[in-house]
Design a protein around this motif. Structure first.
Motif, mmCIF file in Angstrom:
data_model
loop_
_atom_site.group_PDB
_atom_site.id
_atom_site.type_symbol
_atom_site.label_atom_id
_atom_site.label_comp_id
_atom_site.label_asym_id
_atom_site.label_seq_id
_atom_site.Cartn_x
_atom_site.Cartn_y
_atom_site.Cartn_z
ATOM 1 N N GLY A 114 -16.579 -28.572 42.055
ATOM 2 C CA GLY A 114 -15.182 -28.240 42.305
ATOM 3 C C GLY A 114 -14.318 -28.395 41.071
ATOM 4 O O GLY A 114 -13.430 -27.578 40.811
ATOM 5 N N SER A 115 -14.560 -29.459 40.302
ATOM 6 C CA SER A 115 -13.793 -29.673 39.077
ATOM 7 C C SER A 115 -13.979 -28.520 38.107
ATOM 8 O O SER A 115 -13.018 -28.023 37.510
ATOM 9 C CB SER A 115 -14.231 -30.984 38.406
ATOM 10 N N ILE A 116 -15.219 -28.084 37.953
ATOM 11 C CA ILE A 116 -15.513 -26.996 37.022
ATOM 12 C C ILE A 116 -14.889 -25.690 37.499
ATOM 13 O O ILE A 116 -14.225 -24.980 36.731
ATOM 14 C CB ILE A 116 -17.038 -26.839 36.853
ATOM 15 N N GLN A 117 -15.071 -25.376 38.781
ATOM 16 C CA GLN A 117 -14.560 -24.112 39.303
ATOM 17 C C GLN A 117 -13.039 -24.036 39.207
ATOM 18 O O GLN A 117 -12.483 -23.078 38.652
ATOM 19 C CB GLN A 117 -15.005 -23.922 40.756
ATOM 20 N N PHE A 118 -12.360 -25.036 39.768
ATOM 21 C CA PHE A 118 -10.906 -25.010 39.765
ATOM 22 C C PHE A 118 -10.337 -25.235 38.361
ATOM 23 O O PHE A 118 -9.310 -24.665 38.003
ATOM 24 C CB PHE A 118 -10.354 -26.086 40.717
ATOM 25 N N LEU A 136 -15.915 -16.952 35.200
ATOM 26 C CA LEU A 136 -16.200 -18.037 34.263
ATOM 27 C C LEU A 136 -16.398 -19.360 35.006
ATOM 28 O O LEU A 136 -17.298 -20.143 34.688
ATOM 29 C CB LEU A 136 -15.066 -18.171 33.249
ATOM 30 N N GLY A 137 -15.547 -19.601 36.003
ATOM 31 C CA GLY A 137 -15.680 -20.833 36.786
ATOM 32 C C GLY A 137 -16.985 -20.889 37.552
ATOM 33 O O GLY A 137 -17.644 -21.931 37.605
ATOM 34 N N ALA A 138 -17.384 -19.759 38.129
ATOM 35 C CA ALA A 138 -18.643 -19.710 38.886
ATOM 36 C C ALA A 138 -19.842 -19.906 37.982
ATOM 37 O O ALA A 138 -20.767 -20.656 38.303
ATOM 38 C CB ALA A 138 -18.752 -18.376 39.620
ATOM 39 N N ALA A 139 -19.836 -19.221 36.830
ATOM 40 C CA ALA A 139 -20.960 -19.339 35.903
ATOM 41 C C ALA A 139 -21.082 -20.762 35.372
ATOM 42 O O ALA A 139 -22.183 -21.313 35.275
ATOM 43 C CB ALA A 139 -20.783 -18.353 34.748
ATOM 44 N N GLY A 140 -19.972 -21.374 35.036
ATOM 45 C CA GLY A 140 -20.010 -22.744 34.528
ATOM 46 C C GLY A 140 -20.491 -23.742 35.557
ATOM 47 O O GLY A 140 -21.263 -24.658 35.244
ATOM 48 N N SER A 141 -20.081 -23.560 36.812
ATOM 49 C CA SER A 141 -20.452 -24.511 37.861
ATOM 50 C C SER A 141 -21.928 -24.441 38.225
ATOM 51 O O SER A 141 -22.462 -25.370 38.834
ATOM 52 C CB SER A 141 -19.606 -24.273 39.115
ATOM 53 N N CYS A 142 -22.610 -23.363 37.847
ATOM 54 C CA CYS A 142 -24.043 -23.237 38.161
ATOM 55 C C CYS A 142 -24.867 -24.322 37.471
ATOM 56 O O CYS A 142 -25.988 -24.624 37.912
ATOM 57 C CB CYS A 142 -24.554 -21.860 37.759
ATOM 58 N N ALA A 143 -24.352 -24.882 36.386
ATOM 59 C CA ALA A 143 -25.070 -25.967 35.715
ATOM 60 C C ALA A 143 -25.289 -27.142 36.656
ATOM 61 O O ALA A 143 -26.258 -27.900 36.521
ATOM 62 C CB ALA A 143 -24.294 -26.422 34.481
ATOM 63 N N VAL A 144 -24.387 -27.299 37.634
ATOM 64 C CA VAL A 144 -24.489 -28.399 38.598
ATOM 65 C C VAL A 144 -24.917 -27.902 39.975
ATOM 66 O O VAL A 144 -25.676 -28.568 40.676
ATOM 67 C CB VAL A 144 -23.134 -29.140 38.713
ATOM 68 N N VAL A 194 -17.834 -16.364 44.210
ATOM 69 C CA VAL A 194 -16.642 -17.067 43.731
ATOM 70 C C VAL A 194 -15.599 -16.074 43.228
ATOM 71 O O VAL A 194 -14.394 -16.264 43.442
ATOM 72 C CB VAL A 194 -17.010 -18.089 42.633
ATOM 73 N N VAL A 195 -16.043 -14.996 42.559
ATOM 74 C CA VAL A 195 -15.108 -13.966 42.103
ATOM 75 C C VAL A 195 -14.369 -13.367 43.305
ATOM 76 O O VAL A 195 -13.133 -13.260 43.306
ATOM 77 C CB VAL A 195 -15.839 -12.866 41.317
ATOM 78 N N ALA A 196 -15.124 -12.984 44.331
ATOM 79 C CA ALA A 196 -14.512 -12.381 45.523
ATOM 80 C C ALA A 196 -13.596 -13.371 46.227
ATOM 81 O O ALA A 196 -12.480 -13.026 46.643
ATOM 82 C CB ALA A 196 -15.604 -11.893 46.480
ATOM 83 N N ILE A 239 -14.790 -12.868 53.081
ATOM 84 C CA ILE A 239 -14.951 -11.679 52.236
ATOM 85 C C ILE A 239 -16.098 -11.904 51.246
ATOM 86 O O ILE A 239 -16.964 -11.049 51.058
ATOM 87 C CB ILE A 239 -13.641 -11.360 51.490
ATOM 88 N N GLY A 240 -16.109 -13.081 50.618
ATOM 89 C CA GLY A 240 -17.169 -13.402 49.675
ATOM 90 C C GLY A 240 -18.532 -13.505 50.338
ATOM 91 O O GLY A 240 -19.546 -13.086 49.767
#
Length: 322
Positions: A114-118, A136-144, A194-196, A239-240
């Protein structure tokens, strides 16, 4: 696979550093008890209010919202995982304890997700728009989120008895790459979802705020109520979910195939082909109802809690200046 994990972590670090640097203006010295601060960035002058959240506060609000929502709704996510497994497992197969197995430990990962996404979304939205910011938020959060999904889904399907057993066995038998099993379908699901979700949420929020401004003759707090956040969160998450459910099924099958006696999938492409050949296209939407029951409330609670925490932190910042 080590390179994938390391590159993802490096990407996350670079993006966060860039976001922090881009959002940190060169402030002029204010007088004592000043309520606004003039800042100049690249020749532009902007106004910074004392109630504005710091990067750390944005990260804390996003992480707390995600972790709380996931902790409360963990049993629904467990039902979704079981419905998507290759052998269509039920609670009779794994026991009722599967609904909460690994609940607290794996939900703690959500603090970082959540921290990474938001954090990334909030820091980059004004610079590159909501679509790219959410990607960018979704891609970064994939690390966790990928290691979290691997551990969580294997615990739910009964492959491992507990969190420690899962971590130790995965590392011993598969190494670090085991925690990033099925990372491709996970990224293929997470980024579009996450984009949607974030884009739909942002658009619906702006529409509601615009309507409130018109009805209130131009005066509004600029914030949604808890009820409005819940409605917007459910709508945007659904929607997502519709857009990304087939990728979610493939991800679950790849991560939990050790629980099945069937021949293992050799790759993501083999998984997709085998599902279509042996089960038909309907299988790509297995567990959709369970996932909708989970994702709608999850994101509505996440957005609502994040909004409430941000508002409380802004009030705290304002009082600290006064």
């Amino acid at each position: 696979m080590h390179r994938v994990a390391h590159l993802t972590l490096l990407f996350l670090a670079v993006v966060m550093c860039c976001c922090t640097a881009a959002s940190a203006p060169l402030a002029l010295r204010p007088g004592p008890r000043s309520t606004v601060t003039l800042a100049t960035v690249k020749g532009r002058t902007s106004i910074s209010h004392p109630s504005a959240l710091s990067t750390k506060q944005k990260l804390a609000a996003g992480g707390f919202g995600r972790a709380t929502a996931q902790l409360l709704l963990y049993p629904l996510d467990a039902l979704r995982t079981l419905a998507q497994t290759r052998d269509q497992r039920t609670l009779a197969d794994v026991g009722a304890s599967a609904l909460v197995r690994g609940c607290a430990t794996t939900s703690s990962f959500a603090l970082f997700i959540g921290s990474i996404q938001f954090g990334i979304f909030g820091a980059t939205r004004n610079f590159c728009g909501p679509v790219l910011a959410s990607a960018l938020g979704a891609a970064g959060s994939c690390a966790v989120s990928v290691p979290q999904e691997v551990i969580k889904q294997r615990l739910v399907t009964g492959i491992y008895s507990g969190f420690r057993d899962a971590c130790a066995t995965i590392y011993r038998q598969e190494g670090v790459r085991g925690f990033y099993s099925a990372w491709r379908p996970t990224v293929a699901r997470n980024v579009p979802f996450v984009v949607a979700t974030f884009t739909a949420n942002d658009l619906m929020k702006q529409r509601i705020l615009e309507r409130k401004r018109q009805e209130g003759n131009g005066s509004t707090s600029g914030e949604l109520t808890i009820k409005e956040n819940l409605v917007v969160g459910i709508g945007s998450a659904l929607i997502g979910a519709v857009c990304t459910h087939p990728a979610d099924v493939v991800k679950t099958r790849m991560m939990t195939q050790a629980a099945s006696n069937a021949k293992p999938y050799t790759s993501t492409v083999d998984c997709i082909a085998t599902i279509y050949r042996t089960e038909g296209s309907k299988a790509f939407f297995s567990g959709f109802i369970q996932r909708s029951m989970y994702m709608g409330p999850l994101w509505s609670l996440q957005f609502a809690i994040n909004g409430r925490v941000c508002k409380s932190l802004e009030q705290w910042n304002r009082r600290s200046v006064d």
